[in-house]
Design a protein around this motif. Sequence first.
Motif, short mmCIF file in Angstrom:
data_model
loop_
_atom_site.label_atom_id
_atom_site.label_comp_id
_atom_site.label_asym_id
_atom_site.label_seq_id
_atom_site.Cartn_x
_atom_site.Cartn_y
_atom_site.Cartn_z
N LYS A 153 3.65 3.13 -5.09
CA LYS A 153 2.81 3.87 -6.04
C LYS A 153 1.81 2.91 -6.67
O LYS A 153 2.10 1.73 -6.86
N LYS A 154 0.67 3.44 -7.07
CA LYS A 154 -0.35 2.58 -7.68
C LYS A 154 0.11 1.97 -9.01
O LYS A 154 -0.35 0.90 -9.40
N ASP A 155 1.04 2.66 -9.68
CA ASP A 155 1.53 2.09 -10.94
C ASP A 155 2.89 1.40 -10.76
O ASP A 155 3.59 1.11 -11.74
N ASP A 175 -3.46 -1.75 -5.65
CA ASP A 175 -2.46 -1.03 -4.84
C ASP A 175 -1.16 -0.90 -5.62
O ASP A 175 -0.41 0.06 -5.45
N GLN A 202 0.82 -1.22 0.00
CA GLN A 202 0.00 0.00 0.00
C GLN A 202 0.85 1.26 0.00
O GLN A 202 0.40 2.32 -0.43
#
Length: 328
Positions: free
Chosen positions: A228-230, A255, A225
């Motif tokens: 970074k989301k990417d 996530d 979490q």
Amino acid sequence: MKPLVYVTRKLPEEIVARLKENYEVDMWSKEDVQVPREVLLEKVQEADALLTVISDRMDEEVFAAGKNLKVVANMAVGYDNIDLDSASRHNVAICNTPDVLTDTTADLAFALLLATARRMIEAAEFVKQGEWKSWSPMLLAGTDVHHKTIGIVGMGKIGTVVAKRAAGFDMEIIYHNRNRHEVAEEMLGARYCSLDELLGEADFVVCLAPLTKETKGMFQREQFQKMKKDAIFINASRGPIVNEEALYEALQAGDIAAAGLDVFNEEPIGADHPLLQLKNVVALPHIGSATKETRIAMMETCCDNLEAIFADRAPKTLVNKDFLSYRR
Ligand code: GLV
Ligand code: GLV
């Protein structure tokens, strides 16, 4: 009488021939099946040396049974399959095979990073399945690697040469490690960070740390979490450093974007493994050091170490250096 070496996996003829020059050699007959525990426990009773692989669990029971055992040459850089304290107490030298596999393993880790970022496995399958109908603007569009930030967790020998490859791709290099690595900082511009900082900044989080009490379960849902989301997560060291359920949830929940995995909690995994059901997972069967040249070099290193021990010389790659203090 020649010392007796028990080899826990079928090895190529040239290596067996080299071993036979100096030892009586007994060997498990299969290359792709692990030696059964009861066979290992029986063979170790007579053996002066073992040549092992990472799936052989070398614990107190094995060392206690190995009355004549002097040395275990483990064909791997990692030795989390071996209870070192127990080995030292039983006066057994443990040797591994670092160095010869460093570049090869780094190549694989970087290839896995590229394959995951550029969706190469999915794309190759797409072509083979006859699904390629036309060039399309966003067809199998992945994510760039060059000029991104790589976060290396475990800046040992392998981590350092992964950083070297990353530098060639104009990546920014950050790392987390038990100790600072001045050479990597000066030569490659690598920047040391806390784990949390690294997780927050890296586009690629690459795990190359050895499995120890400290690193076991290091990657939980919380760590994913913080990424970074990417972000893309790569693991080329040992599966148990990662909580696989947490990784699965993180990938499903978005996530993180994807994962490239060469290692798993319990190997081998079958086709029904939850992580394999996800499109954004690239999975490999623990092949980090698997080139013909390097696997032979690892076996040769095992032979060198055995020879040193039986000639009463210090082996080149002794792991449990404290075993010397137990020596009678
Ligand atoms: C393989 O994973 C090794 O530790 O060499
Ligand atoms: C340990 O696995 C290393 O990086 O050499």
